[in-house]
Write a protein that holds these residues in place. Structure first.
Motif, PDB file in Angstrom:
ATOM      1  N   ASP A  63       0.983  -0.950  -0.298  1.00 15.24           N
ATOM      2  CA  ASP A  63      -0.293   0.181   0.184  1.00 15.24           C
ATOM      3  C   ASP A  63       1.354   1.756   0.105  1.00 15.24           C
ATOM      4  O   ASP A  63       1.433   0.976   0.410  1.00 15.24           O
ATOM      5  CB  ASP A  63      -0.957   0.445   1.226  1.00 15.24           C
ATOM      6  CG  ASP A  63      -1.641  -1.278   1.509  1.00 15.24           C
ATOM      7  OD1 ASP A  63      -2.380  -1.568  -0.234  1.00 15.24           O
ATOM      8  OD2 ASP A  63      -2.173  -0.871   2.319  1.00 15.24           O
ATOM      9  N   PHE A  64       0.291   2.688  -0.983  1.00 16.00           N
ATOM     10  CA  PHE A  64       1.243   3.683  -0.435  1.00 16.00           C
ATOM     11  C   PHE A  64       0.126   5.020  -1.192  1.00 16.00           C
ATOM     12  O   PHE A  64      -0.796   4.996  -1.080  1.00 16.00           O
ATOM     13  CB  PHE A  64       2.643   3.276  -1.867  1.00 16.00           C
ATOM     14  CG  PHE A  64       1.407   3.578  -3.348  1.00 16.00           C
ATOM     15  CD1 PHE A  64       1.843   5.061  -3.843  1.00 16.00           C
ATOM     16  CD2 PHE A  64       1.465   2.836  -3.824  1.00 16.00           C
ATOM     17  CE1 PHE A  64       0.993   4.981  -4.930  1.00 16.00           C
ATOM     18  CE2 PHE A  64       0.836   2.727  -5.342  1.00 16.00           C
ATOM     19  CZ  PHE A  64       0.756   3.942  -5.660  1.00 16.00           C
ATOM     20  N   ARG A  65       0.875   5.789  -0.223  1.00 18.30           N
ATOM     21  CA  ARG A  65       0.121   7.043  -0.603  1.00 18.30           C
ATOM     22  C   ARG A  65       0.837   8.576  -0.904  1.00 18.30           C
ATOM     23  O   ARG A  65       2.105   8.046  -0.585  1.00 18.30           O
ATOM     24  CB  ARG A  65      -0.912   7.420   0.436  1.00 18.30           C
ATOM     25  CG  ARG A  65      -0.197   8.152   1.896  1.00 18.30           C
ATOM     26  CD  ARG A  65      -0.848   8.591   1.988  1.00 18.30           C
ATOM     27  NE  ARG A  65      -1.049  10.408   2.515  1.00 18.30           N
ATOM     28  CZ  ARG A  65      -1.213  11.702   2.759  1.00 18.30           C
ATOM     29  NH1 ARG A  65      -1.594  11.551   3.977  1.00 18.30           N
ATOM     30  NH2 ARG A  65      -1.844  12.203   2.265  1.00 18.30           N
ATOM     31  N   LEU A  66       0.803   8.876  -1.430  1.00 21.09           N
ATOM     32  CA  LEU A  66       1.751  10.168  -1.917  1.00 21.09           C
ATOM     33  C   LEU A  66       1.209  11.041  -1.276  1.00 21.09           C
ATOM     34  O   LEU A  66       0.399  11.386   0.352  1.00 21.09           O
ATOM     35  CB  LEU A  66       1.444  11.121  -3.036  1.00 21.09           C
ATOM     36  CG  LEU A  66       1.132  10.490  -4.522  1.00 21.09           C
ATOM     37  CD1 LEU A  66       1.226  11.075  -5.389  1.00 21.09           C
ATOM     38  CD2 LEU A  66       2.987   9.506  -4.316  1.00 21.09           C
ATOM     39  N   SER A  67       2.101  11.907  -0.369  1.00 19.21           N
ATOM     40  CA  SER A  67       2.202  13.468   0.816  1.00 19.21           C
ATOM     41  C   SER A  67       3.454  13.458   0.093  1.00 19.21           C
ATOM     42  O   SER A  67       4.113  14.102  -0.736  1.00 19.21           O
ATOM     43  CB  SER A  67       2.970  12.376   1.831  1.00 19.21           C
ATOM     44  OG  SER A  67       2.407  12.990   3.411  1.00 19.21           O
ATOM     45  N   HIS A  68       4.119  14.359   1.573  1.00 21.02           N
ATOM     46  CA  HIS A  68       4.801  15.683   1.890  1.00 21.02           C
ATOM     47  C   HIS A  68       6.163  15.995   2.973  1.00 21.02           C
ATOM     48  O   HIS A  68       5.146  15.669   3.723  1.00 21.02           O
ATOM     49  CB  HIS A  68       4.150  17.356   1.225  1.00 21.02           C
ATOM     50  CG  HIS A  68       4.515  17.080   0.211  1.00 21.02           C
ATOM     51  ND1 HIS A  68       2.981  16.572  -0.829  1.00 21.02           N
ATOM     52  CD2 HIS A  68       4.677  17.168  -1.205  1.00 21.02           C
ATOM     53  CE1 HIS A  68       2.490  16.946  -1.663  1.00 21.02           C
ATOM     54  NE2 HIS A  68       3.883  17.968  -2.410  1.00 21.02           N
ATOM     55  N   ALA A  69       7.300  15.483   2.608  1.00 22.02           N
ATOM     56  CA  ALA A  69       7.804  15.952   3.826  1.00 22.02           C
ATOM     57  C   ALA A  69       8.465  17.552   3.653  1.00 22.02           C
ATOM     58  O   ALA A  69       9.469  17.448   2.734  1.00 22.02           O
ATOM     59  CB  ALA A  69       9.119  15.104   3.719  1.00 22.02           C
ATOM     60  N   PHE A 163       6.277   9.702  10.936  1.00 25.23           N
ATOM     61  CA  PHE A 163       6.793  11.001  10.783  1.00 25.23           C
ATOM     62  C   PHE A 163       8.440  10.484   9.200  1.00 25.23           C
ATOM     63  O   PHE A 163       8.322   9.314   9.933  1.00 25.23           O
ATOM     64  CB  PHE A 163       7.640  11.322  11.667  1.00 25.23           C
ATOM     65  CG  PHE A 163       6.660  12.007  13.084  1.00 25.23           C
ATOM     66  CD1 PHE A 163       5.850  13.047  13.214  1.00 25.23           C
ATOM     67  CD2 PHE A 163       5.563  11.144  13.858  1.00 25.23           C
ATOM     68  CE1 PHE A 163       4.855  13.735  13.929  1.00 25.23           C
ATOM     69  CE2 PHE A 163       4.881  11.731  14.540  1.00 25.23           C
ATOM     70  CZ  PHE A 163       4.607  12.803  14.792  1.00 25.23           C
ATOM     71  N   ALA A 164       8.794  11.687   8.978  1.00 23.70           N
ATOM     72  CA  ALA A 164      10.040  11.799   8.518  1.00 23.70           C
ATOM     73  C   ALA A 164      11.080  13.009   8.172  1.00 23.70           C
ATOM     74  O   ALA A 164      10.595  13.371   8.529  1.00 23.70           O
ATOM     75  CB  ALA A 164       9.593  11.081   6.500  1.00 23.70           C
ATOM     76  N   THR A 165      12.484  11.855   8.134  1.00 24.11           N
ATOM     77  CA  THR A 165      12.998  13.041   7.853  1.00 24.11           C
ATOM     78  C   THR A 165      13.900  12.690   7.013  1.00 24.11           C
ATOM     79  O   THR A 165      14.980  11.798   6.963  1.00 24.11           O
ATOM     80  CB  THR A 165      13.650  13.240   9.842  1.00 24.11           C
ATOM     81  OG1 THR A 165      14.437  14.180   9.661  1.00 24.11           O
ATOM     82  CG2 THR A 165      14.601  12.001  10.253  1.00 24.11           C
TER      83      THR A 165
END
Lengths: 417, 157
Positions: A63-69, A163-165
């Motif tokens: 499963d995936f979704r588009l997002s923004h960091a 969360f991503a960094t």
């Protein structure tokens, strides 16, 4: 004609903050493209944990979704081992933003341009014509696929929130949120399985920081939001608190519901409407679902997340900056997998308060546009933030701008302004 | 012939509805619905994925009146004009009591002092009933294609 060259010192701001410190916010922080570029590097691509989504959005492998960091487009996906990968949506070959579906399930990602193919961890697993065709062309023999994968971001999950960094040595997420803010975060994200109710997206023509200022500002909420005050959901005379973490980058606004009545707090509010009643009271029929007396907890987590609990409407609001003068606000409304159907109905009904058509949030998106328009008239000048003094400490009332000052205290340190 | 008459009646309902909003006679808007009528604005993304969230939800005529009241007395927003364009009207089924109708819409928005732009585009999915001499909405579902709303959605579509 001589071309103007950017001096190599362009990485450091040449701007000077007003001498009053965080009791003033200079208007150029909302308009200057150079400041925006520096924010991108130091804040969103710096040692910050960007909110990118909920685990409930990608429950199954593939499963995936588009997002923004921050402002950067990313793909959030559930890898084969059940872990979460966050990958830049930008082909390592020629920079194509290759993934175009907002949601999906896949075993690999393929860039349509030259069919470079990546697995769910971002490793390059296919490059057509790598060895040429009929002995001609092809990649150099030294070409090493492992050097041309998608540079995966570091990921941390806390109770279903992802969360991503871009930072290579980020602090643990618990340490980043900090011991003072963590209990408020865990109040809503209490390890129960989340259930997404739906999404809203709006494009707000203002600087992204104005959104944080808005949520960190209880002073405006008791004046601008006539709906909230009129129906007692938020009032300046209700017990409330504004709290910051040790750095000032995160904060929380806590308050309790009161009654619809005139008082000292409403006498100074020119637009208060004590005479109004709802024709259909089902719209505001909240029930208590969290421990304690608070009925509103709005948490802002640096650099891009607002966690909203207003009565029974729960949402994450993700800030996606789009240059100094515009940002997208991506709302994810959710409940819990074990909600009764009555509770789901209540959450969906109360969602009328929030989002692009929110009976409360309309006031904010509109006033942020007004702010940006006024600020953009000219770069000279500064906002005046002395409600509740010049301090940055916690307060037990609403007539304060302390959390905004604390935010800019941290901002100035990160930006070296 | 009878079909033409019904079609004209439905179009009159749609155009009167649009005129009430576009000409800022918002107080008339709930009157196009029956008492227990439902009005919903839903993004196509949510609709297609079966997610129940509405951007605007009124579960009764009374709730629509509350929305009008809020727009008139409680909300703060920049003044604007809306203009509805409604096309591709199709009567899908005609039961004894209810008529199912589909149509397309585009809503143009003009902020005072600004340019006119396409604010929202989508389709109406309607259940229409006869109420005395008039046709009224039992439910109007607006499913919008517009993936990002330009700032705020103030008025019903």
């Amino acid at each position: 004609m001589k071309l103007k060259r950017t001096p190599s010192s362009a990485k450091r701001p040449t701007r000077r903050w007003p001498p009053e410190g965080v009791a003033r916010v200079p208007y150029w922080v909302y308009t200057d493209p150079e400041i925006y570029e520096l924010e991108t590097q130091r804040i969103f691509e710096g040692p910050s944990w960007n909110y990118v989504g909920l685990e409930a959005e990608v429950p199954n492998s593939g499963d995936f979704r588009l997002s923004h960091a921050g402002p950067r487009p990313v793909i959030v996906c559930r890898a084969k081992d059940g872990g979460i990968s966050v990958l830049p949506n930008r082909c390592a070959h020629r920079g194509v933003q290759f993934c175009r579906s907002s949601f999906g399930n896949t075993t690999e990602f393929m860039c349509p341009y030259h069919q470079w193919t990546y697995n769910l961890y971002g490793h390059l697993i296919g490059t057509p014509f790598r060895r040429g065709v009929q002995g001609k062309g092809g990649m150099p023999s030294a070409f090493a696929p492992k050097e041309h994968g998608l540079p995966a971001l570091s990921v941390a999950c806390r109770n279903g929130v992802i969360f991503a960094t871009f930072s290579e040595s980020p602090p643990p997420i618990e340490e980043y949120i900090g011991p003072k803010m963590l209990p408020y975060f865990d109040r809503v994200f209490d390890r129960r399985e989340l259930c997404v109710l739906g999404y809203s997206k709006q494009r707000i023509p203002s600087n992204w920081k104005l959104m944080f200022e808005n949520i960190k500002d209880p002073y405006h909420a008791s004046l601008l939001h006539v709906f909230l005050v009129t129906f007692g959901l938020f009032r300046a005379d209700q017990p409330s608190e504004t709290k910051m973490d040790a750095t000032g980058m995160h904060s929380v606004l806590v308050s309790s519901r009161g009654e619809q009545k005139a008082s000292e707090a409403t006498s100074e509010m020119k637009s208060f409407r004590g005479d109004l009643k709802l024709n259909d009271p089902r719209l505001l029929d909240p029930i208590r679902e969290f421990a304690g007396s608070a009925t509103v907890v709005m948490q802002t987590l640096w650099p891009n997340l607002i966690v909203q609990q207003q009565s029974n409407t729960l949402a994450t609001r993700q800030i996606v900056p789009r240059g100094p003068r515009e940002f997208d606000l991506d709302w994810t409304f959710f409940g819990y997998a074990d909600d009764t159907s009555e509770m789901t109905t209540r959450r969906l009904r109360q969602a009328n308060l929030m989002g692009p058509a929110g009976l409360v949030s309309i006031d904010d998106s509109e006033v942020m546009q007004f702010s940006q328009e006024g600020i953009s008239q000219q770069q000279r000048g500064a906002g005046f933030l002395e409600m509740g003094g010049r301090g940055t400490d916690d307060e037990d009332h609403m007539v304060t701008e302390a959390a905004i000052r604390a935010f800019y205290g941290h901002y100035r340190r990160v930006m070296e302004l | 012939m009878q079909q033409d008459g019904l079609r004209a009646e439905i179009e009159a309902l749609f155009y009167d509805y649009a005129e009430a909003i576009d000409q800022d006679r918002l107080e008339e808007w709930p009157e196009f619905f029956v008492e227990d009528g439902v009005y919903k604005i839903v993004s196509r993304e949510n609709f297609d994925r079966g997610l129940p969230l509405a951007t605007m939800l009124c579960e009764s005529k009374a709730m629509m009146k509350d929305r009008v009241n809020a727009i008139r007395n409680l909300s703060m927003f920049a003044p604007r004009y809306l203009r509805h364009l409604i096309t591709n009207v199709r009567v899908k089924t005609q039961g004894v009591d209810e008529i199912a109708v589909r149509s397309n819409y585009a809503v143009l928005q003009t902020l005072l002092g600004g340019e006119t732009s396409v604010f929202n585009a989508g389709r109406y999915v309607d259940q229409i009933v006869r109420d005395g001499d008039f046709l009224k909405f039992k439910s109007r579902l607006c499913i919008y294609d517009t993936t990002v709303i330009p700032n705020s959605l103030i008025y019903p579509l």
